[in-house]
Design a protein around this motif. Structure first.
Motif, PDB file in Angstrom:
ATOM      1  N   SER A 203       2.458   9.354   5.811  1.00 56.62           N
ATOM      2  CA  SER A 203       3.691   8.889   6.445  1.00 56.62           C
ATOM      3  C   SER A 203       4.764   9.965   6.568  1.00 56.62           C
ATOM      4  O   SER A 203       5.757   9.760   7.266  1.00 56.62           O
ATOM      5  N   SER A 204       4.600  11.099   5.917  1.00 53.60           N
ATOM      6  CA  SER A 204       5.541  12.207   6.143  1.00 53.60           C
ATOM      7  C   SER A 204       5.241  12.917   7.462  1.00 53.60           C
ATOM      8  O   SER A 204       6.057  13.718   7.931  1.00 53.60           O
ATOM      9  N   THR A 205       4.086  12.632   8.074  1.00 50.48           N
ATOM     10  CA  THR A 205       3.724  13.200   9.374  1.00 50.48           C
ATOM     11  C   THR A 205       3.581  12.091  10.404  1.00 50.48           C
ATOM     12  O   THR A 205       4.404  11.938  11.291  1.00 50.48           O
ATOM     13  N   ALA A 206       2.510  11.302  10.303  1.00 45.58           N
ATOM     14  CA  ALA A 206       2.251  10.221  11.257  1.00 45.58           C
ATOM     15  C   ALA A 206       1.148   9.341  10.703  1.00 45.58           C
ATOM     16  O   ALA A 206       0.298   9.803   9.938  1.00 45.58           O
ATOM     17  N   GLU A 503       6.655  -3.326  11.074  1.00 45.39           N
ATOM     18  CA  GLU A 503       6.574  -2.772   9.714  1.00 45.39           C
ATOM     19  C   GLU A 503       7.935  -2.815   9.022  1.00 45.39           C
ATOM     20  O   GLU A 503       8.027  -3.087   7.813  1.00 45.39           O
ATOM     21  N   MET A 504       8.993  -2.536   9.772  1.00 43.73           N
ATOM     22  CA  MET A 504      10.340  -2.567   9.188  1.00 43.73           C
ATOM     23  C   MET A 504      10.697  -3.974   8.715  1.00 43.73           C
ATOM     24  O   MET A 504      11.301  -4.158   7.652  1.00 43.73           O
ATOM     25  N   ALA A 638       6.097   2.678   3.785  1.00 52.98           N
ATOM     26  CA  ALA A 638       6.490   1.274   3.685  1.00 52.98           C
ATOM     27  C   ALA A 638       5.303   0.359   3.427  1.00 52.98           C
ATOM     28  O   ALA A 638       5.406  -0.624   2.687  1.00 52.98           O
ATOM     29  N   ARG A 639       4.152   0.691   4.018  1.00 51.97           N
ATOM     30  CA  ARG A 639       2.982  -0.184   3.839  1.00 51.97           C
ATOM     31  C   ARG A 639       2.484  -0.181   2.395  1.00 51.97           C
ATOM     32  O   ARG A 639       1.844  -1.127   1.952  1.00 51.97           O
ATOM     33  N   LEU A 640       2.771   0.893   1.670  1.00 49.51           N
ATOM     34  CA  LEU A 640       2.411   0.913   0.248  1.00 49.51           C
ATOM     35  C   LEU A 640       3.136  -0.203  -0.483  1.00 49.51           C
ATOM     36  O   LEU A 640       2.600  -0.830  -1.397  1.00 49.51           O
ATOM     37  N   VAL A 641       4.368  -0.480  -0.066  1.00 57.13           N
ATOM     38  CA  VAL A 641       5.188  -1.503  -0.703  1.00 57.13           C
ATOM     39  C   VAL A 641       4.852  -2.895  -0.175  1.00 57.13           C
ATOM     40  O   VAL A 641       4.630  -3.839  -0.934  1.00 57.13           O
ATOM     41  N   SER A 642       4.805  -3.031   1.154  1.00 55.37           N
ATOM     42  CA  SER A 642       4.670  -4.356   1.767  1.00 55.37           C
ATOM     43  C   SER A 642       3.230  -4.766   1.984  1.00 55.37           C
ATOM     44  O   SER A 642       2.966  -5.934   2.289  1.00 55.37           O
ATOM     45  N   GLY A 643       2.287  -3.843   1.835  1.00 57.31           N
ATOM     46  CA  GLY A 643       0.900  -4.165   2.115  1.00 57.31           C
ATOM     47  C   GLY A 643       0.662  -4.245   3.611  1.00 57.31           C
ATOM     48  O   GLY A 643       1.525  -3.919   4.426  1.00 57.31           O
ATOM     49  N   GLU A 644      -0.516  -4.688   4.001  1.00 55.52           N
ATOM     50  CA  GLU A 644      -0.855  -4.851   5.409  1.00 55.52           C
ATOM     51  C   GLU A 644      -1.901  -5.950   5.512  1.00 55.52           C
ATOM     52  O   GLU A 644      -2.471  -6.377   4.493  1.00 55.52           O
ATOM     53  N   PRO A 645      -2.141  -6.454   6.709  1.00 54.68           N
ATOM     54  CA  PRO A 645      -3.068  -7.590   6.841  1.00 54.68           C
ATOM     55  C   PRO A 645      -4.440  -7.366   6.217  1.00 54.68           C
ATOM     56  O   PRO A 645      -5.047  -8.315   5.722  1.00 54.68           O
TER      57      PRO A 645
END
Length: 702
Positions: A203-206, A503-504, A638-645
């Motif tokens: 996430s620091s790149t893309a 994601e936000m 952010a996905r580390l915190v909120s997870g993903e489907p």
């Protein structure tokens, strides 16, 4: 989503994350007696026929075609002819994107014609129609020849917005967004389709999209297409532009007299900030003071001078990199303040602050308007200059028409929205992106304008005319200064921002204290693993110095940068990989190496695991004199915190433990690559969207 009559083959195709998202809750059935690939039933259900039971690539193509046609018939029930050709265009582009081979025999005779850059002629459309008509709920082969002339004219207007979401998201940026047909990935090694089988801390790149982000972009695409089919395409795009601006403003707490400018990238934000500084009262030449440009975007120093920073712009105009953009002043100065010394060590904050203040006052005494940057954060997580230094540098000066403008480069977006609100309260512009910490797709940026700067757009002085090569009018707040910009909409940017906003929204639902605890636990564990690995050297994490805020997660160093020991380097002296070799390692981590690593290697199973980390940052290292080292990065997003489907049903503690174990797999794959460096170098493997074989789900991160 599917009926029990589906075969196992179709079930495997439906397990693809992109097709699973697009299918949603639509009913899908199988009729082996149907000699057509599929048919759409009057109620919108899809019946797949015998031809759809071929190879998986063909099955995926027919299913994607059906999944496109069904909603378009619902969106334009009285324009089935146009809907049929719009769906065929999307399906044709999907085929070539999915197979990655232009010479592949298409599964339908019309596919090559509908995939061309130009709209087929009325005569060609008439010949294609009998092949598409049987797929409709009420097949109608008898269409008047004149209808195809009108259809051709309609498709000319629709053609630029037709295609799969993953195609359209690669538009409206620059060449780095283009997907390599051979790999299925773009310049950043990521995809606009979900890629849950890859271990991703980039996430620091893309980042590649999650299913959540893909769904957000897909919903926006269908909304745009529905508006276009109903004759209100421009109004729909304008509404989506406004929706994105409003949602960004709401996330960061902007007020009604402030504004949001949508930008394809952080580098475009830099260009826009310079343009707005040029509209400051007094009309003085601008001195642009950058902090650590080597740790921001590669094109930022050129954009900071008002010059083209690539050979193409986000709107597709060919330009000359380094040439002055029309309307930007030739007497603009750019001054750099480094944040590391010649050995790569972080400079003392007091030294950076003092140099920033000294340069700012020198420029002000010379009668120049200063655009001063605060970097929050750099590629390796550095923050400067300090708030007290900025206050001193911008203190009012008698007789000065306008104090310095400050722009905060928060493109990494690794800060609480309340920090952004505080910056705006100081009258400072703020650059943000949805593509770094938030893990949205690359190339979605925004420049947030405080009220004082926003009012400059109401004045009589226009923005530089050359900005028309980069941006459309409706990406900006309303104002006379924007009238120089062309009408239109950046469709790719709209889709990318809708993905990022999904994601936000997911992150915003997590309490701040929980964000802090999840990040802290992950970062502590990962820093320990890197430190314990003799093949790695962790750069000392620098915690951002911020004002006190309850449960402030943004005081944590969420980017962990590290050097990798060069192959053959022995003894106590740590000699890191030089930048070119670090870039090789970065790419090989994201590559299936299973056919290149000996099967008897104890870690051979890791060769197939795709690992995406942050691109190497060029840094000096004392044990690599005369060369530049490359520091890789593992970044908490952010996905580390909120997870993903793809994490649905997992306990958060269990999920975070898995994330730490996944970092362990990355480190183990680094060791595996170092052991077989020579062999890999001779083979020159390339990255791919999928590991070898279709059953990617079989090697999802454990």
């Amino acid at each position: 989503m599917f009926a029990h009559t589906l075969t196992q083959e179709l079930l495997r195709v439906l397990e693809r994350p992109d097709l699973r998202v697009i299918a949603g809750g639509r009913q899908i059935m199988l009729d082996p007696a149907l000699d057509l690939p599929f048919r759409i039933l009057p109620g919108g259900a899809i019946v797949l026929g015998l031809p759809a039971q071929g190879q998986q690539e063909e099955t995926a193509f027919f299913l994607r075609h059906a999944l496109e046609l069904a909603p378009l018939l619902e969106l334009a029930p009285h324009n089935a002819l146009c809907a049929a050709f719009c769906a065929a265009r999307t399906a044709a582009l999907f085929w070539y994107l999915d197979t990655g081979r232009a010479d592949t025999d298409a599964p339908a005779a019309w596919v090559p014609e509908m995939a061309r850059a130009d709209v087929p002629t009325p005569g060609a459309l008439r010949l294609i129609w009998p092949l598409l008509a049987p797929l409709q709920p009420a097949p109608d082969h008898d269409v008047a020849p004149d209808s195809f002339v009108a259809l051709h004219a309609r498709l000319l207007a629709l053609w630029p917005m037709l295609g799969p979401t993953e195609n359209l998201m690669a538009t409206g940026g620059d060449a780095r967004l283009a997907v390599d047909a051979a790999t299925g990935l773009n310049h950043y090694g990521c995809s606009h389709r979900p890629r849950p089988w890859a271990i991703t801390f980039a996430s620091s790149t893309a980042s590649s999209l999650s299913e959540r982000g893909f769904a957000g972009a897909e919903t926006a695409r269908l909304s745009l297409l529905a508006g276009a089919l109903q004759g209100r395409g421009d109004a729909t795009a304008r509404q989506l532009d406004g929706d994105i601006q409003a949602r960004i403003a709401a996330h960061f707490g902007l007020t009604g007299d402030e504004g949001v400018v949508l930008a394809p990238s952080g580098t475009d934000c830099e260009l826009y900030a310079l343009a707005l500084a040029g509209l400051a009262p007094g009309g003085r030449p601008v001195s642009n003071i950058l902090l650590a440009p080597e740790e921001t975007g590669s094109g930022v120093p050129l954009a900071a001078m008002g010059c083209h920073f690539a050979n193409d712009t986000a709107l597709g105009h060919r330009v000359t990199r380094g040439a002055r953009i029309a309307g930007f002043a030739e007497d603009t100065l750019v001054i750099n303040v480094p944040m590391r010394d010649g050995a790569g060590h972080v400079r003392p904050p007091a030294d950076v602050d003092a140099e920033t203040c000294r340069l700012t006052w020198r420029m002000r005494r010379a009668g120049r308007h200063v655009l001063l940057h605060r970097l929050d954060l750099s590629k390796t997580g550095l923050l400067a200059p300090g708030l007290a230094a900025l206050e001193h540098a911008c203190a009012p000066q008698a007789g000065e028409a306008c104090p310095p403008d400050v722009v905060v480069d928060a493109c990494q977006a690794r800060l609480d929205p309340l920090r952004v609100r505080a910056y705006l309260d100081m009258g400072w512009m703020v650059m943000v992106t949805g593509s770094k910490f938030f893990t949205g797709p690359p190339f979605c940026g925004a420049l947030l304008l405080p009220a004082g700067v926003r009012r400059r757009l109401d004045g009589a002085r226009p923005l530089p005319v050359g900005l028309g090569d980069y941006s459309y009018r409706h990406a900006w707040p309303v104002g006379r200064a924007c009238d120089v910009l062309p009408q239109g909409h950046n469709i790719g940017l709209i889709l990318r921002w809708q993905a990022a906003l999904a994601e936000m929204a997911a992150l915003s639902a997590i309490p701040r204290a929980l964000i802090h605890d999840r990040l802290q636990g992950f970062l502590t564990a990962v820093a320990g693993r890197i430190t314990a690995d003799p093949a790695l050297e962790l750069l000392p994490p620098v915690a951002p110095a911020r004002p006190v805020l309850d449960n402030a997660w943004d005081c944590l160093p969420t980017i962990l940068s590290f050097f990798v020991r060069a192959p053959g380097s022995t003894g106590e002296t740590f000699r890191p990989l030089a930048l070119p070799q670090a870039r090789q390692l970065y790419a090989w981590l994201n590559t299936d190496l299973s056919d290149l690593v000996p099967a008897d290697d104890p870690d051979a199973v890791l060769a197939a695991v795709l690992c995406h980390v942050g691109q190497p940052v060029p840094l000096a290292h004392p044990n690599l004199p005369g060369a530049v080292a490359g520091a890789l990065r593992i970044s908490a997003g952010a996905r580390l915190v909120s997870g993903e489907p793809s994490h649905a049903g997992m306990d958060p503690t269990e999920r975070l433990g898995r994330e730490v174990r996944n970092v362990g797999q990355i480190l183990a794959k680094i060791s595996l690559i170092l052991r077989h460096w020579s062999r890999l170098g001779h083979a020159a493997p390339v990255q791919t969207y999928l590991p070898r074989g279709w059953q990617a789900q079989a090697i999802l991160p454990a």
